[in-house]
Enzyme design. Structure first.
Site, PDB file in Angstrom:
ATOM      1  N   SER A 111       0.813  -1.214   0.000  1.00  0.00           N
ATOM      2  CA  SER A 111       0.000   0.000   0.000  1.00  0.00           C
ATOM      3  C   SER A 111       0.844   1.260   0.000  1.00  0.00           C
ATOM      4  CB  SER A 111      -0.942   0.006   1.213  1.00  0.00           C
ATOM      5  OG  SER A 111      -0.199  -0.037   2.410  1.00  0.00           O
ATOM      6  N   CYS A 112       2.096   1.178   0.479  1.00  0.00           N
ATOM      7  CA  CYS A 112       2.986   2.332   0.452  1.00  0.00           C
ATOM      8  C   CYS A 112       4.411   1.838   0.587  1.00  0.00           C
ATOM      9  CB  CYS A 112       2.665   3.310   1.587  1.00  0.00           C
ATOM     10  SG  CYS A 112       2.935   2.613   3.231  1.00  0.00           S
ATOM     11  N   GLY A 113       5.372   2.743   0.426  1.00  0.00           N
ATOM     12  CA  GLY A 113       6.764   2.339   0.521  1.00  0.00           C
ATOM     13  C   GLY A 113       7.124   1.774   1.878  1.00  0.00           C
TER      14      GLY A 113
END
Length: 262
Positions: A111-113
Site C-alpha cells: 500500500s505504500c513504501g
C-alpha cells in the site's frame, strides 16, 4: 482413480505423422482454497483439495500462528459451488493476537513504501536455528529417493503432483503427502506429522521439487534437521539453510546428491 485426480478427454498427437487419437487421462486437481482463520479471511491458495485438515494445521504451523496441534480448536473444509473450497480454521483464543497482527500486515502489503519495507522484513524475519543434529548417512538419502516413487499415488496417476516425504534416519519413509503445489505438499506433511505426534527432529524430509527459500523457511520453522530435494536449490535457499543450521541436499538421485560445502 486416486483422490485428487479426475479423468479428462484429450486428443493425443504424434511427431511421426501417425493419426491422432482420443484418450482419457487423469489430471491432478487444482482449486482455489480460501483460508479463513477465526472468521478472518487470511489467504487464498491454489491447491489439491485432499488432506485439507493436515494442510490447515501445517499452514498454521508454517505461518507461526500455532506451535502444536492442540492450539487448533477445529477445522472445517467445505466445497463452494464449483468455485473451490473454503477452509475454516478456529484457533484457541490465546493464539488470536499473532493472527490479527499477521492479517494486518497482509492487508498493508504494497500500500505504500513503508509498508513494503515492513513486508520485506517480515519475509526475511530472523528464525530460531535448527537444534537437531540427526545423523543421516548418504545411504539413507539414496534409499529414500529410491523408494519414494512407489509411495507417490497421485504422482503416478497424473505425473503432475509434488510429493513431500517424512523419512527416518535410515531412509525409511513413514509419511507422504501430495499436492499440485510443492509448498502445499510440505505443509500437508508437517500437519500430518503434528497430528500423529511424530517428532520432526528425529526425521528428515524429501521433496520432489526445486529447493526455494520458502521451503527452507518452512523446514527451519518446523525444526527439520535435513531437507533433501530432487531438483536444484536457489541461492537464497542455500544461504538461509546455512545461516539457520539446516542441512540441505539438492539434486538428490539414487546415486548422487549435492550438499553445502563446509
Amino acid at each position: 482413480m486416486a483422490d485428487g485426480a479426475r479423468p479428462f478427454a484429450l486428443r493425443e498427437h504424434f511427431s511421426d505423422g501417425s493419426p491422432s487419437r482420443d484418450i482419457k487421462r487423469a489430471l491432478v486437481e487444482e482449486a482455489p482454497v480460501a483460508i479463513e482463520i477465526n472468521g478472518l479471511g487470511y489467504a487464498v491458495m491454489m491447491a489439491t483439495p485432499t488432506d485439507l485438515e493436515d494442510y490447515a494445521l501445517g499452514f498454521c504451523l508454517s505461518e507461526q500462528l500455532v506451535t502444536t496441534a492442540g492450539e487448533m480448536a477445529s477445522v472445517q473444509a467445505a466445497p463452494v459451488e464449483a468455485r473451490g473450497w473454503v477452509l475454516r480454521i478456529q484457533l484457541n483464543v490465546a493464539n488470536a493476537a499473532p493472527l490479527i497482527e499477521r492479517v494486518r500486515l497482509r492487508l498493508a502489503e504494497g500500500s505504500c513504501g513503508l509498508c513494503g519495507i515492513e513486508s520485506l522484513e517480515q519475509v526475511m524475519r530472523p528464525l530460531a536455528p535448527v537444534r537437531s543434529t540427526l545423523d543421516v548417512k548418504p545411504e539413507a538419502i539414496f534409499r529414500a529417493v529410491g523408494t519414494l516413487g512407489d509411495r507417490q499415488v497421485l504422482g503416478k496417476v497424473t505425473r503432475a503432483a509434488h510429493a513431500a516425504a517424512l523419512c527416518q534416519a535410515d531412509g525409511t519413509i513413514v509419511l507422504v503427502r501430495e499436492d499440485v503445489g510443492r509448498h502445499n505438499a510440505l505443509d500437508k506433511l508437517l500437519g500430518a506429522a503434528a497430528r500423529e505426534r511424530i517428532p520432526i527432529a528425529d526425521h528428515f524430509i524429501l521433496l520432489t521439487a526445486r529447493c526455494s527459500f520458502e521451503l527452507v523457511q518452512k523446514a527451519v520453522i518446523a525444526g527439520v534437521p535435513l531437507l533433501a530435494t530432487i531438483s536444484a536449490a536457489s541461492t537464497l535457499a542455500v544461504e538461509q539453510a546455512a545461516a539457520h543450521g539446516l542441512r540441505l541436499v539438492s539434486l538428490a538421485r539414487h546415486d548422487s546428491f549435492l550438499g553445502i560445502a563446509t
